[in-house]
Scaffold this active site. Structure first.
Site, PDB file in Angstrom:
ATOM      1  CB  SER A 138       4.105  56.402  69.053  1.00 27.19           C
ATOM      2  OG  SER A 138       5.413  56.744  68.756  1.00 27.19           O
ATOM      3  CB  SER A 170       3.185  59.730  59.536  1.00 23.16           C
ATOM      4  OG  SER A 170       3.942  60.174  60.611  1.00 23.16           O
ATOM      5  CD  GLU A 253      13.131  57.518  62.543  1.00 23.47           C
ATOM      6  OE1 GLU A 253      13.694  57.160  63.591  1.00 23.47           O
ATOM      7  OE2 GLU A 253      12.132  58.238  62.515  1.00 23.47           O
TER       8      GLU A 253
END
Lengths: 413, 372
Positions: A138, A170, A253
Site C-alpha cells: 500500500s 505491518s 490471504e
C-alpha cells in the site's frame, strides 16, 4: 457427513497435542488468553522475544509452517493436518501473529517466483522466524487501487534504484526483509508497468516510521525509500509482471482459513451472561436476545463455512473467492458488538482502564480496533466488489483509467 | 472430517431439480396463486411417484429409508421452485409427528399411506392472531372428541387428517390425530400473503380423534417436531433465497440504464453481494443442522434454531432486494419477484416467526455449549 477425525488424522492430532503439552510456554497462557483486538499480550515478557522462541522451538521439532516442503523448513503436511495443528496450537498460535505476513504471504510468493538458490537461502529462516518478513504494497495514494502505486524502480546497470513511500506496512520495524512492489514503467497502463522485488530492510536509504493509529497503538509503519539499491537478482517475476506476482501474494490471504476469524461473539456472550441491566438480567432482555441470536447465527455460519472449505481442501479442491465473506462479516459484526456491549454498561462503558472496566476492557479495545478490520486487507467495499464480480459474475466496474498510460491518469493533485 | 453431502444425495437433488424445472414453472405456481387449484396435483403426483414423500420413512413402513440428509436436499429444491404442494405439512410435520410419537398401530396404519402419497396430513396448532403459547390453547379434547377452532392450518383444505394440539379435561395439552374426512369438520379457506400455499381454518364440532403420544406431553412433543421440521423448512428457505438471488443477478446483467448494465453499479452490486453473504451463512448453518438432524445430535435444538434464523434472514433479504434490483418491473404482478417475496414471508411465520426462533436459539445457547 462426518465431523470426526480419520484414523490418520486422530493419530496426527495426538502427536501434535502431546508435543504442545510438553513444549508450549504455559507461563504465557493467561496473558495470551486475554489477548486480541490489538497487539499480542505476554504479561511481563517481551512479545517478540517470546514469539521467536516459540517459533524456533517449533521449527527445530518440525512443527513450523508444516504445509511447506521439508527442504524449506516445513513438514510436507496436508491442508487438513495444518488445520488440526492450528486447532491444537490454540491460544499459543497468537504468538505467531507477527510472522503471518511473512510466512503466509511472502513465502508463497518466494516459492512461486524466487530462484532455487534464494529459496534455499531465505525460506528455512523465514519458517523458523530467525528472519522476519513484511510486505510493502500500500501507498498513501494507492490503497484499494493498489495498481495505482507510484514508488519508482529504475534500472541502473545490474541494480535497480528505488524511490518512493509505502504505508500500512505491518511489522516493518521488526522485519529483516520485505517484498516490495514498484512501478518500473509509467508509460503503459497501470497494471502492466509494475515489478516485484525483495529487499533487506536494513538497506541504505530505507527509513521506517511507525504510524500512531486511531486506537493509540502502533502496529503499522510508513516506509520511505531514498535511492535504495537492489540487485536484479532480487527481482521476483518478470519486469512488468509485478501485478501477477502480487496476485499470488494476495490469493494466499484467502487460504489462511481454519484458524477461525475473531467475531467478538464469545466476548459479548460472556459479558451479557453476567450483566444486570436496569430492566433486569441482560440475558433476559428481548433486544439483547435478538442481537445475540443474530450474532451467534453469523459466527456459526462463518465457522461452518470454514469447515466446508476445509472439506474442499482435504479433497484437493482450492477454496475460492467465496471465502471473502469471512472478514466482511466479522469486521462489521465486531464493531456492532463492541458498540452494543458498551451501551449496556451505562457511562462506565467508556472506561478503558483494564483494572476498572469489565473483562479487562477487551470490548473497549475491540471498539477502538474494529474500524481497521473493515479496511485492512481489502475494505468492505472492495470485498463486496470481489463477491459481486468473481462469485456472482456481475459486470466489472467502469474504470475511468482503463487502458490509459499510468502517467496520464488523473490523480486529483 | 467430511462436511459435505454424499454423491447419492447430490444425485437425488439434481433429479428433483430436473423434475421441478420441467413440471413446476412459475406458471404452475401462479395457477395455485390465482385460485385455479388448491395445490399443484401433477407436481405432487410426480413427487410421490419419485418416492419423495417416503424419503425418511423406513422401508418396513413402505418408505425409501434414505434418511434426512436426502430429505434436506429435496426440501431445498422444493423451496427453489416454490413448489405449491402440501409436502412440508405432510412430510416435515405430520409424518415426523407420527414417526416420533405414533403407536405401532398408528404407524402401521398411516405411514405406508403417507409414504405412498395417497394420504396427506398436517399439523393444527394456531388458534389466535398472536404468538402461540401453551396457555392460549383453548381447543378441547373430551370423551374422544375434538371441539373448537384452529384459526389457520397450513394445507388444512387439502389434508386427509390433522394432528391437533388440544387440551383434555384435566387441563393438559396433547396431540390428537383426527381424520378430517370423517365429517364434523368445517373447513374455511383463509386468505394469506401467499395464496400459492393452501391455508384453511378448521372448526371441530365433536370430531372423533385419538391420542398421539403421551397425554400430558403435547407441548413438549410439538417442540420436538418443530425442532426437526425447522431444519427442513430452513432448507426450503435456502432454496428460495438462492432462486431469488439468481433472478436478481440475471436481471442485473441484462438490464441496461445510463448506457451500461445495471449490475455494474456498485449500489446494486453491493446489495447482491450482501444477499450472497446472507445466503452463504445460511447454507453452512443449514448443512450443519442437516447433520445434527440426521444423527439425532444433542446439538439439534441449537443447530435447528441457528439454521432457521439465518435461513429466514437470507430468504427475506434475497426476496426483498430481488424486487429492488428489478425496480418498477419488480412490483408488477407479471414478474415473479412477488412470488418469492410472498413465499419468504409465509415460510417465516410457519412454526413461529423469526423473533420466536431467535429466542429459542438463545435459550439453547444458555443451556448448552456457547462456543461459536
Amino acid at each position: 457427513m462426518d465431523f470426526g477425525d480419520t484414523q490418520e488424522e486422530a493419530q496426527f492430532r495426538a502427536e501434535a497435542r502431546a508435543w504442545i503439552a510438553a513444549e508450549a510456554p504455559t507461563y504465557l497462557i493467561d496473558s495470551l488468553t486475554k489477548s486480541g483486538f490489538g497487539g499480542v499480550k505476554t504479561g511481563d515478557f517481551d512479545p517478540m522475544v517470546e514469539a521467536k522462541l516459540w517459533q524456533r522451538k517449533k521449527a527445530d521439532a518440525g512443527w513450523a509452517c508444516i504445509q511447506w516442503p521439508v527442504e524449506f523448513g516445513g513438514r510436507g503436511a496436508s491442508p487438513m493436518q495444518s488445520v488440526i495443528w492450528n486447532q491444537e496450537e490454540g491460544v499459543y498460535g497468537k504468538l505467531s501473529g507477527s510472522f503471518i505476513i511473512g510466512q503466509g504471504m511472502c513465502a508463497p510468493t518466494l516459492m512461486a517466483y524466487a530462484s532455487e538458490a534464494n529459496k534455499a537461502r531465505y525460506l528455512p529462516k523465514l519458517a523458523s522466524a530467525e528472519e522476519v518478513w513484511c510486505q510493502l504494497f500500500s501507498e498513501p495514494q494507492s490503497g484499494s487501487d493498489l495498481a495505482g502505486l507510484r514508488t519508482r524502480a529504475e534500472r541502473d546497470g545490474n541494480d535497480w534504484v528505488i524511490n518512493g513511500q509505502k504505508i500500512w506496512t505491518s511489522g516493518a520495524h521488526h522485519s529483516d526483509f520485505g517484498i516490495v512492489i514498484t512501478r518500473t514503467d509509467p508509460e503503459v497502463p497501470k497494471h502492466r508497468g509494475l515489478t516485484m522485488f525483495f529487499l533487506d530492510m536494513k538497506s541504505k536509504g530505507v527509513v521506517i516510521k511507525p504510524i500512531k493509529q486511531a486506537n493509540g497503538e502502533s502496529g503499522f509503519n510508513e516506509v520511505y525509500f531514498d535511492d535504495v539499491r537492489i540487485p536484479d537478482s532480487q527481482r521476483l517475476g518478470e519486469v512488468g509482471g509485478g501485478w501477477q506476482v502480487s496476485l499470488t501474494t494476495l490469493m494466499n490471504e484467502r487460504l489462511a482459513i481454519g484458524g477461525g476469524i475473531a467475531t467478538g461473539f464469545p466476548e459479548i456472550k460472556e459479558l451479557v451472561d453476567g450483566l444486570a441491566l436496569a430492566s433486569g438480567r441482560a440475558i433476559e432482555n428481548p433486544a439483547v436476545r435478538s442481537k445475540l441470536a443474530d450474532w451467534y447465527a453469523k459466527s456459526a455460519g462463518l465457522k461452518n463455512t470454514s469447515a466446508r472449505a476445509m472439506t474442499a481442501l482435504s479433497k484437493g479442491e482450492m477454496p475460492g473467492p467465496e471465502n471473502s465473506i469471512g472478514k466482511l462479516v466479522a469486521g462489521g459484526m465486531m464493531q456492532d458488538i463492541a458498540k452494543f456491549a458498551l451501551d449496556l454498561q451505562g457511562l462506565g462503558g467508556v472506561i478503558v482502564d483494564p483494572e476498572l472496566a469489565a473483562h479487562s476492557a477487551r470490548l473497549q479495545a475491540m471498539l477502538l480496533r474494529s474500524p481497521a478490520v473493515r479496511i485492512e486487507g481489502g475494505t468492505d467495499q472492495i470485498l463486496r466488489n470481489i463477491i459481486a464480480e468473481r462469485v456472482l459474475g456481475l459486470p466489472e466496474e467502469l474504470r475511468a483509467d482503463k487502458g490509459m498510460p499510468f502517467s496520464k491518469i488523473p490523480s486529483g493533485n | 472430517m467430511n462436511f459435505d453431502f454424499s454423491q447419492d444425495d447430490k444425485m437425488l437433488r439434481d433429479q428433483v431439480a430436473r423434475f421441478l424445472s420441467d413440471q413446476c414453472s412459475s406458471k404452475t405456481v401462479r395457477g395455485v396463486l390465482e385460485g385455479n387449484a388448491a395445490y399443484a396435483t401433477e407436481v405432487w403426483d410426480g413427487l410421490v411417484s419419485m418416492g419423495l414423500t417416503g424419503t425418511a420413512i423406513p422401508e418396513n413402513y413402505g418408505g425409501v429409508g434414505a434418511g434426512y440428509l436426502s430429505l434436506c436436499l429435496v426440501a431445498e429444491q422444493l423451496g427453489a421452485f416454490l413448489a405449491p404442494t402440501p409436502f412440508s405439512s405432510s412430510v416435515y410435520l405430520a409424518t415426523e409427528a407420527l414417526m416420533l410419537f405414533g403407536s405401532d398401530a398408528q404407524k402401521d396404519h398411516w405411514l405406508p399411506k403417507l409414504a405412498a402419497g395417497e394420504t396427506i396430513g398436517t399439523l393444527a396448532v394456531v388458534e389466535t392472531v398472536a404468538q402461540t403459547t401453551a396457555e392460549d390453547m383453548a381447543l378441547r379434547f373430551s370423551a374422544g372428541q375434538l371441539t373448537g377452532k384452529k384459526l389457520i392450518v397450513a394445507d388444512g383444505g387439502i389434508s386427509d387428517f390433522a394432528i391437533v394440539l388440544a387440551r383434555n379435561p384435566a387441563g393438559d395439552l396433547g396431540l390428537y390425530l383426527c381424520d378430517l374426512q370423517a365429517g364434523g369438520v368445517v373447513k374455511t379457506a383463509v386468505d394469506t400473503v401467499d395464496p400459492s400455499r393452501n391455508s384453511t381454518s378448521l372448526e371441530f364440532n365433536g370430531c372423533p380423534a385419538e391420542l398421539l403420544g403421551t397425554e400430558a406431553d403435547g407441548w413438549a412433543q410439538l417442540e420436538t417436531v418443530y425442532d426437526r421440521a425447522a431444519v427442513l423448512f430452513a432448507f426450503e428457505q435456502l432454496g428460495g433465497a438462492q432462486s431469488a438471488l439468481n433472478m436478481a443477478v440475471d436481471y442485473a446483467k441484462q438490464r441496461f440504464a445510463f448506457g451500461r448494465p445495471i449490475g455494474s453499479f456498485q449500489g446494486l452490486k453491493h446489495m447482491m453481494a450482501d444477499m450472497y453473504v446472507a445466503l452463504k451463512l445460511a447454507e453452512s448453518n443449514c448443512y450443519y443442522a442437516a447433520w445434527a438432524l440426521s444423527t439425532n445430535s444433542p446439538d439439534l435444538p441449537l443447530a435447528a434454531a441457528t439454521a432457521r434464523v439465518s435461513a429466514t434472514q437470507a430468504f427475506q433479504l434475497c426476496a426483498r432486494d430481488n424486487i429492488q434490483v428489478h425496480g418498477g418491473m419488480g412490483f408488477t404482478w407479471e414478474f415473479d419477484c412477488h412470488l418469492y417475496y410472498r413465499r419468504s414471508n409465509y415460510l417465516t411465520l410457519q412454526l413461529g416467526g423469526l423473533t420466536e426462533w431467535e429466542d429459542k436459539l438463545v435459550s439453547s445457547l444458555a443451556s448448552g455449549d456457547a462456543a461459536a
